[in-house]
Scaffold this active site. Structure first.
Site, PDB file in Angstrom:
ATOM      1  N   GLU A 148       1.425  -1.473  -0.213  1.00 53.41           N
ATOM      2  CA  GLU A 148       0.028   0.017  -0.104  1.00 53.41           C
ATOM      3  C   GLU A 148       0.709   1.085   0.231  1.00 53.41           C
ATOM      4  O   GLU A 148       1.447   1.108   0.953  1.00 53.41           O
ATOM      5  CB  GLU A 148      -1.031   0.070   1.008  1.00 53.41           C
ATOM      6  CG  GLU A 148      -1.553   1.277   1.501  1.00 53.41           C
ATOM      7  CD  GLU A 148      -2.914   1.381   2.607  1.00 53.41           C
ATOM      8  OE1 GLU A 148      -2.828   2.157   2.602  1.00 53.41           O
ATOM      9  OE2 GLU A 148      -2.136   0.470   3.959  1.00 53.41           O
ATOM     10  N   ASP A 152      -5.993   2.466  -1.141  1.00 54.67           N
ATOM     11  CA  ASP A 152      -6.190   3.404  -0.425  1.00 54.67           C
ATOM     12  C   ASP A 152      -6.628   4.819  -0.275  1.00 54.67           C
ATOM     13  O   ASP A 152      -5.781   6.003  -1.770  1.00 54.67           O
ATOM     14  CB  ASP A 152      -5.652   4.003   1.696  1.00 54.67           C
ATOM     15  CG  ASP A 152      -6.477   4.318   1.951  1.00 54.67           C
ATOM     16  OD1 ASP A 152      -6.830   5.864   1.924  1.00 54.67           O
ATOM     17  OD2 ASP A 152      -5.824   3.751   3.237  1.00 54.67           O
ATOM     18  N   GLN A 178      -9.614   0.805   0.596  1.00 54.05           N
ATOM     19  CA  GLN A 178      -9.476   1.880   1.717  1.00 54.05           C
ATOM     20  C   GLN A 178     -10.136   3.304   1.210  1.00 54.05           C
ATOM     21  O   GLN A 178      -9.910   3.888   0.148  1.00 54.05           O
ATOM     22  CB  GLN A 178      -8.360   1.129   2.851  1.00 54.05           C
ATOM     23  CG  GLN A 178      -8.006   0.017   3.600  1.00 54.05           C
ATOM     24  CD  GLN A 178      -7.256   0.166   4.095  1.00 54.05           C
ATOM     25  OE1 GLN A 178      -5.848   0.775   3.804  1.00 54.05           O
ATOM     26  NE2 GLN A 178      -6.951  -0.585   5.363  1.00 54.05           N
ATOM     27  N   GLU A 183     -11.169   2.748   6.799  1.00 55.60           N
ATOM     28  CA  GLU A 183     -10.009   2.674   7.467  1.00 55.60           C
ATOM     29  C   GLU A 183     -10.223   4.292   8.141  1.00 55.60           C
ATOM     30  O   GLU A 183      -9.335   5.471   7.612  1.00 55.60           O
ATOM     31  CB  GLU A 183      -9.069   2.601   6.681  1.00 55.60           C
ATOM     32  CG  GLU A 183      -7.352   2.207   7.776  1.00 55.60           C
ATOM     33  CD  GLU A 183      -6.228   2.437   7.266  1.00 55.60           C
ATOM     34  OE1 GLU A 183      -5.327   1.790   7.846  1.00 55.60           O
ATOM     35  OE2 GLU A 183      -6.203   2.934   6.102  1.00 55.60           O
TER      36      GLU A 183
END
Length: 255
Positions: free
Chosen positions: A141, A176, A202, A238
């Protein structure tokens, strides 16, 4: 709309960690994720998942000494043995919970360093080979430098090129939306372009990292876009609730 997973490290912090599983289920979630489970026994985590009928979407490999500021070991030259030991620590949790995705944190290192890149590639190869028989994907990530200064993996293009060059079938991108928007923007097009290598998504609002719908992006348009392009995985929530987890879940009524 996508299948959402509550991040129990950031959400439901009004409860003790092991009680957050039931709280998430009581508030409508059918999946959860978290950063690190290692303060609790693998069986304790598995029991809470089973009792609440939750699926575990993801957790992170041990990051080194988090309290001392370490944020992963993979790209740190000379730490390969520690990285491999950390991976072994995670395996009982993966086996007990049935999780199919593990996030491998790169650590703090200069991306221009040949030694750091070699360490990172070696760690990824080892991790992917070790967990492949278990049907587990290793995820990497990119993180933005505002939240994580000095993080080795800080660029989505670099991550995508690395995944392509290694050609490992169980190496995937953890996309993300919050980090992408801060690093590069262009969320919609990049989601579509990177979809073949995305293993997990996310979300959090930008710039505050709070509930979807409270920032500069139209998060709900992004969720609809994920449906349109055929993403079928989880979207991990998140984010840090702005004023309590339960009151902040009103965003889910807009789905």
């Amino acid at each position: 709309m996508p299948s959402f997973a509550a991040n129990l490290t950031m959400m439901f912090t009004e409860w003790d960690f092991l009680d957050r599983f039931a709280a998430a289920a009581d508030h409508g979630f059918r999946a959860v994720e978290f950063l690190f489970p290692y303060a609790h026994a693998p069986d304790a985590i598995a029991e809470r998942l089973q009792a609440s009928r939750l699926e575990l979407a993801l957790f992170n490999l041990p990051p080194g000494n988090w309290e001392a500021g370490e944020r992963g070991l993979a790209a740190i030259p000379g730490r390969a043995a520690e990285f491999r030991a950390a991976l072994e620590t995670a395996l009982p949790y993966a086996q007990a919970t049935g999780v199919k995705r593990l996030h491998l944190m790169s650590g703090l290192a200069a991306r221009g360093s040949d030694e750091a890149r070699a360490a990172y590639v070696g760690a990824i190869r080892h991790a992917c080979a070790l967990v492949a028989p278990l049907g587990i994907d290793i995820l990497i990530e990119p993180l933005n430098g505002r939240d994580m200064p000095g993080y080795f993996l800080n660029d989505f293009e670099f991550a995508a090129e690395l995944i392509a060059s290694l050609g490992l079938p169980n190496l995937k991108l953890q996309y993300d939306i919050y980090h992408r928007q801060i690093l590069h923007g262009d969320v919609m097009r990049s989601l579509e372009a990177l979809l073949p290598v995305i293993g997990h998504v996310q979300t959090a609002s930008v710039p505050g990292r709070h509930e979807p719908g409270s920032g500069e992006l139209d998060d709900f348009a992004v969720f609809r876009h994920l449906d349109r392009i055929g993403y079928r995985g989880f979207v991990g929530c998140e984010y840090r609730p702005a004023a309590g987890t339960a009151p902040g879940l009103s965003w889910m009524e807009r789905l």
